[in-house]
Design a protein around this motif. Structure first.
Motif, PDB file in Angstrom:
ATOM      1  N   ILE A  66      37.767  29.999  39.072  1.00 55.20           N
ATOM      2  CA  ILE A  66      37.199  31.327  39.265  1.00 55.20           C
ATOM      3  C   ILE A  66      38.178  32.237  39.992  1.00 55.20           C
ATOM      4  N   VAL A  67      38.798  31.737  41.052  1.00 53.36           N
ATOM      5  CA  VAL A  67      39.775  32.529  41.802  1.00 53.36           C
ATOM      6  C   VAL A  67      40.952  32.897  40.902  1.00 53.36           C
ATOM      7  N   GLN A  68      41.401  31.974  40.064  1.00 52.22           N
ATOM      8  CA  GLN A  68      42.496  32.270  39.134  1.00 52.22           C
ATOM      9  C   GLN A  68      42.086  33.346  38.122  1.00 52.22           C
ATOM     10  N   GLU A  69      40.845  33.333  37.681  1.00 52.15           N
ATOM     11  CA  GLU A  69      40.352  34.370  36.774  1.00 52.15           C
ATOM     12  C   GLU A  69      40.392  35.740  37.450  1.00 52.15           C
ATOM     13  N   VAL A  70      39.999  35.786  38.718  1.00 52.00           N
ATOM     14  CA  VAL A  70      40.059  37.048  39.447  1.00 52.00           C
ATOM     15  C   VAL A  70      41.513  37.488  39.574  1.00 52.00           C
ATOM     16  N   MET A  71      42.412  36.547  39.847  1.00 48.83           N
ATOM     17  CA  MET A  71      43.840  36.875  39.936  1.00 48.83           C
ATOM     18  C   MET A  71      44.333  37.485  38.627  1.00 48.83           C
ATOM     19  N   SER A  72      43.952  36.897  37.519  1.00 46.88           N
ATOM     20  CA  SER A  72      44.430  37.405  36.232  1.00 46.88           C
ATOM     21  C   SER A  72      43.782  38.747  35.876  1.00 46.88           C
ATOM     22  N   SER A  73      42.684  39.092  36.531  1.00 48.76           N
ATOM     23  CA  SER A  73      41.979  40.356  36.279  1.00 48.76           C
ATOM     24  C   SER A  73      42.164  41.347  37.422  1.00 48.76           C
ATOM     25  N   ARG A  74      43.067  41.061  38.353  1.00 46.27           N
ATOM     26  CA  ARG A  74      43.137  41.848  39.590  1.00 46.27           C
ATOM     27  C   ARG A  74      43.440  43.329  39.351  1.00 46.27           C
ATOM     28  N   ARG A  75      44.253  43.665  38.351  1.00 48.04           N
ATOM     29  CA  ARG A  75      44.542  45.083  38.107  1.00 48.04           C
ATOM     30  C   ARG A  75      43.287  45.825  37.666  1.00 48.04           C
ATOM     31  N   GLU A  76      42.505  45.208  36.781  1.00 46.13           N
ATOM     32  CA  GLU A  76      41.244  45.800  36.357  1.00 46.13           C
ATOM     33  C   GLU A  76      40.268  45.887  37.539  1.00 46.13           C
ATOM     34  N   CYS A  77      40.231  44.840  38.355  1.00 46.52           N
ATOM     35  CA  CYS A  77      39.364  44.846  39.539  1.00 46.52           C
ATOM     36  C   CYS A  77      39.751  45.973  40.484  1.00 46.52           C
ATOM     37  N   ARG A  78      41.053  46.154  40.715  1.00 46.75           N
ATOM     38  CA  ARG A  78      41.519  47.225  41.599  1.00 46.75           C
ATOM     39  C   ARG A  78      41.102  48.590  41.053  1.00 46.75           C
ATOM     40  N   ASP A  79      41.305  48.791  39.750  1.00 50.14           N
ATOM     41  CA  ASP A  79      40.956  50.080  39.143  1.00 50.14           C
ATOM     42  C   ASP A  79      39.470  50.383  39.307  1.00 50.14           C
ATOM     43  N   VAL A  80      38.617  49.428  38.976  1.00 43.77           N
ATOM     44  CA  VAL A  80      37.170  49.641  39.064  1.00 43.77           C
ATOM     45  C   VAL A  80      36.754  49.846  40.516  1.00 43.77           C
ATOM     46  N   TRP A  81      37.268  49.001  41.418  1.00 45.61           N
ATOM     47  CA  TRP A  81      36.923  49.123  42.842  1.00 45.61           C
ATOM     48  C   TRP A  81      37.298  50.514  43.345  1.00 45.61           C
ATOM     49  N   TRP A  82      38.538  50.953  43.071  1.00 43.22           N
ATOM     50  CA  TRP A  82      38.998  52.231  43.587  1.00 43.22           C
ATOM     51  C   TRP A  82      38.185  53.386  42.994  1.00 43.22           C
ATOM     52  N   ASP A  83      37.890  53.324  41.704  1.00 44.42           N
ATOM     53  CA  ASP A  83      37.122  54.390  41.059  1.00 44.42           C
ATOM     54  C   ASP A  83      35.738  54.568  41.684  1.00 44.42           C
ATOM     55  N   HIS A  84      35.160  53.501  42.213  1.00 44.35           N
ATOM     56  CA  HIS A  84      33.798  53.569  42.737  1.00 44.35           C
ATOM     57  C   HIS A  84      33.692  53.511  44.254  1.00 44.35           C
ATOM     58  N   VAL A  85      34.636  52.836  44.904  1.00 43.25           N
ATOM     59  CA  VAL A  85      34.544  52.661  46.355  1.00 43.25           C
ATOM     60  C   VAL A  85      35.605  53.478  47.089  1.00 43.25           C
ATOM     61  N   SER A  86      36.776  53.655  46.492  1.00 44.29           N
ATOM     62  CA  SER A  86      37.885  54.449  47.055  1.00 44.29           C
ATOM     63  C   SER A  86      38.312  53.972  48.438  1.00 44.29           C
ATOM     64  N   ASP A  87      38.333  52.685  48.631  1.00 46.30           N
ATOM     65  CA  ASP A  87      38.770  52.126  49.910  1.00 46.30           C
ATOM     66  C   ASP A  87      39.490  50.807  49.642  1.00 46.30           C
ATOM     67  N   ALA A  88      40.766  50.776  49.920  1.00 50.19           N
ATOM     68  CA  ALA A  88      41.564  49.568  49.677  1.00 50.19           C
ATOM     69  C   ALA A  88      41.429  48.558  50.805  1.00 50.19           C
ATOM     70  N   GLY A  89      40.653  48.878  51.826  1.00 49.78           N
ATOM     71  CA  GLY A  89      40.461  47.949  52.935  1.00 49.78           C
ATOM     72  C   GLY A  89      41.693  47.802  53.811  1.00 49.78           C
ATOM     73  N   LEU A  90      42.555  48.828  53.834  1.00 49.55           N
ATOM     74  CA  LEU A  90      43.811  48.724  54.575  1.00 49.55           C
ATOM     75  C   LEU A  90      43.903  49.665  55.773  1.00 49.55           C
ATOM     76  N   ALA A  91      42.905  50.516  55.985  1.00 51.84           N
ATOM     77  CA  ALA A  91      42.935  51.420  57.133  1.00 51.84           C
ATOM     78  C   ALA A  91      43.002  50.613  58.425  1.00 51.84           C
ATOM     79  N   ASN A  92      43.892  51.040  59.311  1.00 50.75           N
ATOM     80  CA  ASN A  92      44.124  50.412  60.621  1.00 50.75           C
ATOM     81  C   ASN A  92      44.765  49.029  60.532  1.00 50.75           C
TER      82      ASN A  92
END
Length: 138
Positions: A66-92
Motif C-alpha cells: 500500500i505504501v509503495q502504491e502511494v509512492m507511485s501515485s505521489r505526484r497525483e496525490c500532491r496535486d489533489v491535496w494542494w488543489d483542495h487543502v493548499s497546505d504542504a505541511g511545511l510551515a515552521n
C-alpha cells in the motif's frame, strides 16, 4: 481516487483535512483504514495511523504494498491535496536547499531556514518557500 487489488481504495479526502499531507486507504469489508503520509520535499511515504473497526488487519507485506502504491501515485496525490487543502505541511519546518532540492533540516544545519510560506505549483511540480522557487518535488 485509485483502486487496488482486494477491495482497497486510495483516497485523498478534500473536506476538513489537515496536515500532514496524507491519503486514506480503506478496506470496508475488512473494517480498517490506514492513513499514509506523503512529502512534498522527500521521496517518501509512511503509514502514520491505522484505524481498526473489525476483522483482520492487513499484513506487514500488504502495508508495504500500500505504501509503495502511494509512492507511485505521489505526484497525483500532491496535486489533489494542494488543489483542495493548499497546505504542504511545511510551515515552521526547517529545510535546507542544495542544487534545487529541499531537504528537512534542523536550525543548526548550515544554510537551513524556517519555512514561513510553502506554495506548490501543480504544472511544474515545484515548491516555492518564502517566495523563492526551490525546484521540482522528487
Amino acid at each position: 481516487m485509485k483502486h487496488l487489488k482486494g477491495g482497497v481504495e486510495i483516497n485523498v479526502l478534500t473536506r476538513k483535512e489537515h496536515p500532514p499531507p496524507h491519503v486514506h486507504i480503506e478496506h470496508q469489508a475488512q473494517g480498517w483504514e490506514i492513513k499514509v503520509e506523503f512529502s512534498y520535499i522527500e521521496n517518501i511515504a509512511t503509514t502514520y495511523k491505522i484505524t481498526h473497526l473489525f476483522g483482520k488487519l492487513p499484513t506487514k507485506a500488504r502495508l508495504n504494498t500500500i505504501v509503495q502504491e502511494v509512492m507511485s501515485s505521489r505526484r497525483e496525490c500532491r496535486d489533489v491535496w494542494w488543489d483542495h487543502v493548499s497546505d504542504a505541511g511545511l510551515a515552521n519546518k526547517w529545510v535546507v536547499v542544495n542544487a534545487g532540492k529541499a531537504s528537512p533540516a534542523t536550525p543548526n544545519v548550515a544554510g537551513a531556514f524556517s519555512v514561513s510560506t510553502a506554495v506548490y505549483d501543480d504544472p511544474t511540480q515545484s515548491m516555492k518557500f518564502n517566495g523563492i522557487i526551490v525546484g521540482e518535488c522528487p
